[in-house]
Design an enzyme around this catalytic site. Sequence first.
Site, PDB file in Angstrom:
ATOM      1  N   ASN A 100       1.614   3.829   1.690  1.00 18.30           N
ATOM      2  CA  ASN A 100       2.427   4.335   2.797  1.00 18.30           C
ATOM      3  C   ASN A 100       3.285   3.273   3.469  1.00 18.30           C
ATOM      4  O   ASN A 100       3.833   3.496   4.540  1.00 18.30           O
ATOM      5  CB  ASN A 100       1.538   5.029   3.834  1.00 18.30           C
ATOM      6  N   LYS A 101       3.454   2.094   2.834  1.00 20.42           N
ATOM      7  CA  LYS A 101       4.292   1.053   3.436  1.00 20.42           C
ATOM      8  C   LYS A 101       5.751   1.252   3.018  1.00 20.42           C
ATOM      9  O   LYS A 101       6.063   2.118   2.223  1.00 20.42           O
ATOM     10  CB  LYS A 101       3.788  -0.332   3.017  1.00 20.42           C
ATOM     11  N   ASN A 102       6.628   0.385   3.513  1.00 18.09           N
ATOM     12  CA  ASN A 102       8.056   0.515   3.173  1.00 18.09           C
ATOM     13  C   ASN A 102       8.302   0.303   1.675  1.00 18.09           C
ATOM     14  O   ASN A 102       9.236   0.869   1.112  1.00 18.09           O
ATOM     15  CB  ASN A 102       8.898  -0.497   3.958  1.00 18.09           C
ATOM     16  N   ILE A 103       7.487  -0.553   1.070  1.00 16.55           N
ATOM     17  CA  ILE A 103       7.530  -0.769  -0.384  1.00 16.55           C
ATOM     18  C   ILE A 103       6.171  -0.321  -0.900  1.00 16.55           C
ATOM     19  O   ILE A 103       5.144  -0.823  -0.436  1.00 16.55           O
ATOM     20  CB  ILE A 103       7.725  -2.266  -0.724  1.00 16.55           C
TER      21      ILE A 103
ATOM     22  N   PHE B  77       0.855  -1.186   0.000  1.00 16.76           N
ATOM     23  CA  PHE B  77       0.000   0.000   0.000  1.00 16.76           C
ATOM     24  C   PHE B  77       0.898   1.245   0.000  1.00 16.76           C
ATOM     25  O   PHE B  77       2.046   1.186   0.442  1.00 16.76           O
ATOM     26  CB  PHE B  77      -0.908  -0.036   1.238  1.00 16.76           C
TER      27      PHE B  77
END
Length: 376
Positions: free
Chosen positions: A182-185, A180
């Site tokens: 706003n995740k790290n990936i 998603f």
Amino acid sequence: MYNIPLFDLNFGIEEETAVLETLRSKWISTGPKTAAFETDFSGLLGVGYSLALANCTVSLHLAMKILGIGPGDEVICPSLTFVATVNAVRYVDAIPVFADIRGDADLTMDPLDIERKITSRTKAIVVMHYAGFPCAMDEIMRIAKAHDLKVIEDACHGPLSEYRGQKLGTIGDAGCFSFFSNKNISTGEGGMLVTNNEALYDHAKLLRSHGMTTLSYERSKGHSTGYDVVESGYNYRMDDIRASIGIVQLKKLKNDLLKRAEVRQWYEDAFAEVSRVVVPFKGHNGFVSNYIFAVLLESSCRRSRDEVRDALHKAGIQTSMHYPPVHLFSIFREFSDSLPVTESAASRLITLPMYSRMTKPEVEYIAQTLQDIIHG
Ligand SMILES: *Cc1c(COP(=O)(O)O)cnc(C)c1O
């Protein structure tokens, strides 16, 4: 005057180029980019199999399905997590049994409470590695083995995070990741299911695409002409546009996480001088993703969490709250239990800005502002 967001996407020209290339290739659905993304992901994690999916919520659902969890089975899960962790338990009509967290200094599930919640109907444990900090996996795997339980890791917060040399998501039976925004990936929407068990992978792959025995991409290459449908599957596929962004994002991941670790260290240093604020996982020395940075106000703090958040907002600092406890949501009230440690921590928790391009002056400004709000 600062204006510091909670999160900042690390996209550049590389992601734009990758998308353009995929668009111009005219193969935009599940195909070669998705396969390459899966291969790269497996390589990075040192795991046998990776299956790219539409998001992590469906990854959690598939994990439940392939591990044979069904109606009436009990699944021990955290409450201090995003609701999708627990919704997935309900998709297969299993019963969520909430376990408490360890305390203010460690927001992950308490193995003692997990053990306490086991009954003859318990089938699995879902763990969530908060902010990328690992759950007590040695203890949890020992409990799972002793009681013949499956372990699903919701590793959404922890790509590349490690626990005693092992990557999070690769320790239990299946690991679930989210891409998603706003995740790290970040791929916009996206997810991954990882496992070291080939049979589980094959089953998940079948369910990803309608229970059909071949994919249209494979058919288009002339490898196969017909297909059979052997189970009621889903359309949980990722497309090649997102996968091509994912491939670029994976290349940036290690560096991005190293920067985040530096930002976290600045935070720890700055908060060493602020009383009445607890920094969970302080001094943790393993490699972690630092997906978010949460602090807790001590119970003795004379300002309420919401007052403090309002004041931070007025000072140009965006905050959030990870998470409202799942067991208190209306839909889960029938499964609800008292979780005193989770409830107390959640009522005092504030998520502060965390992203790789943050600067030391920004971190110091946030700590100083929080100090002024609490003690001013
Ligand atoms: C983001 C997140 C999810 C859901 O992921 P999606 O890809 O949005 O479906 C599940 N669990 C946790 C802990 C998350 O942070």
